[in-house]
Design a protein around this motif. Structure first.
Motif, short mmCIF file in Angstrom:
data_model
loop_
_atom_site.label_atom_id
_atom_site.label_comp_id
_atom_site.label_asym_id
_atom_site.label_seq_id
_atom_site.Cartn_x
_atom_site.Cartn_y
_atom_site.Cartn_z
N ALA A 110 0.85 -1.19 0.00
CA ALA A 110 0.00 0.00 0.00
C ALA A 110 0.88 1.24 0.00
O ALA A 110 1.97 1.23 0.58
N LEU A 111 0.40 2.28 -0.65
CA LEU A 111 1.02 3.60 -0.56
C LEU A 111 0.11 4.45 0.31
O LEU A 111 -0.94 4.91 -0.15
N LEU A 112 0.48 4.63 1.57
CA LEU A 112 -0.35 5.38 2.51
C LEU A 112 0.05 6.85 2.48
O LEU A 112 1.23 7.20 2.59
N ALA A 113 -0.95 7.72 2.36
CA ALA A 113 -0.70 9.15 2.21
C ALA A 113 -0.58 9.86 3.55
O ALA A 113 0.16 10.83 3.69
N HIS A 114 -1.36 9.43 4.54
CA HIS A 114 -1.40 10.07 5.87
C HIS A 114 -1.58 11.59 5.74
O HIS A 114 -0.94 12.37 6.46
N ALA A 115 -2.47 11.96 4.83
CA ALA A 115 -2.71 13.39 4.61
C ALA A 115 -3.26 14.07 5.86
O ALA A 115 -3.07 15.28 6.05
N ASP A 116 -3.94 13.32 6.72
CA ASP A 116 -4.56 13.91 7.90
C ASP A 116 -3.66 13.83 9.14
O ASP A 116 -4.10 14.18 10.23
N ASP A 117 -2.42 13.38 8.98
CA ASP A 117 -1.53 13.27 10.14
C ASP A 117 -0.67 14.52 10.24
O ASP A 117 0.34 14.66 9.56
N LEU A 119 0.89 15.39 12.96
CA LEU A 119 1.86 15.20 14.03
C LEU A 119 3.10 14.48 13.51
O LEU A 119 3.54 13.46 14.04
N GLY A 120 3.65 15.01 12.43
CA GLY A 120 4.92 14.52 11.92
C GLY A 120 4.86 13.13 11.30
O GLY A 120 5.88 12.45 11.27
N PHE A 121 3.69 12.73 10.80
CA PHE A 121 3.52 11.38 10.25
C PHE A 121 3.92 10.31 11.26
O PHE A 121 4.30 9.20 10.89
N LEU A 122 3.78 10.63 12.54
CA LEU A 122 4.24 9.73 13.59
C LEU A 122 3.14 8.85 14.17
O LEU A 122 3.43 7.93 14.95
N ARG A 123 1.91 9.11 13.82
CA ARG A 123 0.84 8.31 14.41
C ARG A 123 1.01 6.83 14.03
O ARG A 123 1.17 5.98 14.89
N ASN A 124 0.94 6.50 12.76
CA ASN A 124 1.12 5.11 12.35
C ASN A 124 2.53 4.63 12.62
O ASN A 124 2.75 3.49 13.04
N THR A 125 3.50 5.50 12.39
CA THR A 125 4.89 5.11 12.56
C THR A 125 5.18 4.66 13.98
O THR A 125 5.80 3.60 14.21
N ASP A 298 -4.32 1.00 11.70
CA ASP A 298 -4.65 2.42 11.51
C ASP A 298 -4.65 3.15 12.85
O ASP A 298 -5.47 2.89 13.72
N PHE A 299 -3.72 4.11 13.00
CA PHE A 299 -3.66 4.94 14.20
C PHE A 299 -4.04 6.39 13.90
O PHE A 299 -3.64 7.31 14.61
N GLY A 300 -4.83 6.59 12.85
CA GLY A 300 -5.17 7.95 12.42
C GLY A 300 -5.99 8.72 13.43
O GLY A 300 -6.03 9.96 13.38
N ASN A 301 -6.65 8.03 14.37
CA ASN A 301 -7.46 8.74 15.36
C ASN A 301 -6.74 8.90 16.69
O ASN A 301 -7.35 9.23 17.70
N SER A 302 -5.43 8.71 16.70
CA SER A 302 -4.66 8.87 17.93
C SER A 302 -4.46 10.34 18.28
O SER A 302 -4.25 11.18 17.39
N TYR A 303 -4.52 10.64 19.58
CA TYR A 303 -4.21 11.98 20.11
C TYR A 303 -5.07 13.07 19.46
O TYR A 303 -4.59 14.13 19.09
N HIS A 304 -6.36 12.78 19.36
CA HIS A 304 -7.30 13.79 18.85
C HIS A 304 -8.21 14.32 19.96
O HIS A 304 -9.14 15.05 19.69
N ARG A 305 -7.94 13.91 21.21
CA ARG A 305 -8.75 14.39 22.33
C ARG A 305 -7.85 14.42 23.56
O ARG A 305 -6.66 14.13 23.47
#
Length: 482
Positions: A110-117, A119-125, A298-305
């Motif tokens: 997969a080529l993941l874009a992480h356009a909504d991250d 926080l330094g593209f660090l959520r999934n990483t 998928d960690f895209g919803n991390s640290y949103h609250r």
């Protein structure tokens, strides 16, 4: 005149975007679709070619070339990430297996874009890093800059997909549309999903919420296979919602170690959507094999609250099963053991990991922000610092709930707190007041029966007890045995 000026600005912006180019600090993946056809579908692959240019960067190998590209198929992927952003993620299917960027040979990436991250593209990483070594398989990813049909489209993350494979999810692949009673017991690769799909089995959770199970393998179910998956999930749900939380029936269906590991990773990452979507589990063949949670995805919803609550408390979308499972003392105890291990062995290394990653992609992230000015991470150092501030805040809060040392560690011994029969606590000195919580943060009934004794009115398990003395407040961890 105003309209002419607006048009002039729009032309300049369009030209700037078109002129955006890659940084030269990461390998570049060049993809061309047949006739330069735009990728608009998640359902249908387009034929295309690719080559990977390492730009002479040490540690990476070029594959193919502009004159001799290799063939592939490409389509869109994701749900909201595909429809909600101009920078879109893609799924690749190579015609011949290749070891892209040092990952194990495969056709599927997969080529993941992480356009909504932001926080330094660090959520999934970081989520992947926490999972590595804890679960049976964690996808590898590599940062790469991408040129599609001659146009630079930014910084992406080439990622191993979740699939049944000897190098990924290692289960026996179950044949589609069969009915043999033994063979339909596994292997299974299933996602607890947050979108309705035609290829799903659904049940009602004990709390009334709908559980959507998207089956990834097998891909086509017979009635017998569909019934098996539904009955498996129903049996798990019934055991999870048992009134007696000392029951171990659910552990006969779900592997407690994989679930505790999966949960702790999601809790540290504050991923409040972790058991709602992209939540994978698998099962080996056999009537006595258990549901194994993972891999993470998928960690895209991390640290949103705010980070001062558990992920199953006030979740924005719902969290399948985990709030109820967190009530079981044996699960609490296993999570606490893994938490102690994390603090002792892993936590100290995360700052360096994040800093090294930020430096590696800093120039590429800046180019990505030039290409996509509405989102991205132009200043990786600032974004990395913000991410780590959130992570440290969550860990600090969890320390208050779960403690900073072993269950019978030096803190408890120094306070001379002991546990007697029936959940009675004995103190070496006078205590003015006491409160108690289980490992999920729920209050437990505790009665101060004398200045030097208290009793916890609850089931067996691990409790965080806060004691107020004349001079200070103290927190201890106690185990109430069965």
């Amino acid at each position: 005149m105003k309209n002419l000026f607006t048009l002039f600005v729009a032309i300049l912006c369009a030209a700037a975007i078109h002129a955006a180019n890659y940084s030269g600090t990461l390998p570049v993946l060049h993809i061309n679709t047949e006739n330069s056809t735009p990728i608009t579908s998640k359902e249908y692959y387009l034929n295309g070619t690719y080559y990977l240019d390492n730009l002479g960067i040490e540690g990476y190998k070029s594959i193919g070339s502009a004159n001799e590209p290799l063939t592939l198929k490409i389509k869109g992927r994701g749900n909201y990430t595909f429809t909600g952003f101009d920078k879109k993620p893609y799924r690749l299917k190579l015609d011949v297996k290749a070891a892209l960027l040092g990952m194990k040979k495969s056709k599927h990436f997969a080529l993941l874009a992480h356009a909504d991250d932001n926080l330094g593209f660090l959520r999934n990483t970081m989520g992947f890093e926490l999972s590595r070594g804890g679960l049976d398989f964690t996808p590898e990813q590599r940062p790469v800059e991408v040129v599609l049909n001659g146009e630079y489209i930014g910084l992406y993350f080439l990622t191993e997909t979740i699939r049944v494979d000897s190098d990924r999810v290692k289960i026996t692949e179950q044949v589609d549309n069969i009915s043999d009673p033994e063979e339909i017991t596994g292997g299974w690769l299933v996602e607890i999903d947050n979108y309705l799909d035609a290829d799903q089995v659904t049940i009602n959770e004990g709390n009334g919420e709908l559980i959507r199970l998207t089956y990834k393998s097998p891909e086509v179910l017979s009635d017998a296979q569909s019934d098996y998956l539904k009955n498996l999930a129903t049996a798990a749900d019934r055991a999870i919602y048992a009134n007696d939380k000392s029951s171990t029936e659910w552990e006969n269906i779900i592997d407690i170690d994989s679930l505790a590991t999966f949960y702790l990773i999601q809790e540290i990452m504050d991923n409040a959507e972790s058991f709602h979507g992209s939540c994978y589990f698998h099962k080996h063949r056999g009537a006595d094999t258990k549901i194994i949670f993972g891999p993470v995805w998928d960690f895209g919803n991390s640290y949103h609250r705010s980070t001062d609550k558990f992920i199953h408390q006030d979740p924005p979308y719902g969290q399948t099963w985990i709030a109820e499972i967190a009530k079981f003392p044996r699960f609490q105890a296993r999570v606490k053991q893994l938490w102690d291990k994390f603090l002792d062995n892993d936590y100290a290394s995360l700052d360096k990991f994040a800093s090294d990653f930020a430096k590696q992609i800093a120039k590429a992230a800046e180019c990505d922000a030039n290409r996509w000015p509405n989102y991205g991470n132009r200043n990786m150092e600032n974004a990395k610092n913000e991410f780590m501030k959130m992570l440290h805040a969550k860990v600090s809060w969890l320390k208050k709930q779960w403690g900073e040392s072993g269950i019978t560690g030096t803190e408890e011994n120094a306070l001379n707190v002991t546990v007697a029969d029936g959940g009675q606590l004995l103190f070496s000195g006078n205590v003015d007041s006491a409160t108690a919580f289980d490992l999920s943060g729920r209050p437990a009934n505790i009665e101060l029966t004398s200045p030097t004794t208290a009793r916890i009115d609850g089931m067996a398990g691990i409790y965080i007890v806060r004691l107020q003395t004349a001079s200070s407040a103290k927190t201890v961890k106690v185990v109430i045995p069965q």
